[in-house]
Structure formats: C-alpha cells, structure tokens
Design an enzyme around this catalytic site. Sequence first.
Site, PDB file in Angstrom:
ATOM      1  N   ALA A 164       0.842  -1.190   0.000  1.00 29.82           N
ATOM      2  CA  ALA A 164       0.000   0.000   0.000  1.00 29.82           C
ATOM      3  C   ALA A 164       0.875   1.237   0.000  1.00 29.82           C
ATOM      4  CB  ALA A 164      -0.913   0.006   1.223  1.00 29.82           C
ATOM      5  N   SER A 165       0.354   2.280  -0.603  1.00 28.92           N
ATOM      6  CA  SER A 165       1.042   3.568  -0.579  1.00 28.92           C
ATOM      7  C   SER A 165       0.221   4.535   0.256  1.00 28.92           C
ATOM      8  CB  SER A 165       1.199   4.104  -2.007  1.00 28.92           C
ATOM      9  OG  SER A 165      -0.059   4.487  -2.504  1.00 28.92           O
ATOM     10  N   ALA A 166       0.710   5.725   0.375  1.00 27.46           N
ATOM     11  CA  ALA A 166      -0.019   6.751   1.120  1.00 27.46           C
ATOM     12  C   ALA A 166      -1.186   7.301   0.315  1.00 27.46           C
ATOM     13  CB  ALA A 166       0.921   7.885   1.503  1.00 27.46           C
TER      14      ALA A 166
END
Length: 128
Positions: free
Chosen positions: A10-12
Amino acid sequence: MTCTLGYATASALGQNLEAQLAALIDAGVDPRRVFTDKFSDSADRVRAGLHAMLSYARSGDTVIVVAVDRLGRTTAEAARTIADLTERGIRLRTLKEGLDTGTSTGRVVASVIASLARLDLQAHRQPH
C-alpha cells in the site's frame, strides 16, 4: 512441503494495507506468511517485502495477492513477476481478477502475460 504465501502493498495514496491483509487471511493465508510493503512517500521504493516473498517462494508454493497490480509498479513489472512465478512453478492466485495459474485457463492467461513480459524485455534491450 508446500506453503501458501501472501503479499500486500500500500502507498499513502489511500490504498489500505489492513483490508488487503484481511482478504489474504480470509483466502487462507497464514498471517505469519504474509509479506508486506508500505510506502509513505515517493522515496526509493525497493519493495523489500516483494523481494523477500519471491526469494522465499519455492516450486509448488502458492502466492496470493488481492490484485495483480500489487505485483509491480508498472504493467511490465507485474507481467515480469507473473512470468517469474510461472517459470519457477509457483502457483499465483489474484483475488480481484480471479486469476489462478493452478487452472488450465489461468495457465493460458499467465502464458500470454509471460510472453508480453518477454517482448517488453526485448524492446528494452534493443538499441534505439
């Protein structure tokens, strides 16, 4: 002995690691066999969790991801990862797309993806 491994990233940018982890566990992955990557900015994205999972996986194992796009930052990178898993005899299951290389249809789809990955690699190797 074969095992089932999971990978989540996951990314921000609003991607939810917890939802992916829950989906992998619901799909039968032991939480101790889930590899993860989480990015908080645009800094160097080594993807240590993906590399660790790929190093750990052996022929006969199954890798489960929520979606095929978890396997690479680009289409070409995801295709190369799928090709690598297929060539090493590692089964891939994607929950969102329903890809399962343990089925004849899934093997055909993976074969097409692997061919596209080889074409992409050849294009990058040729002088422009």
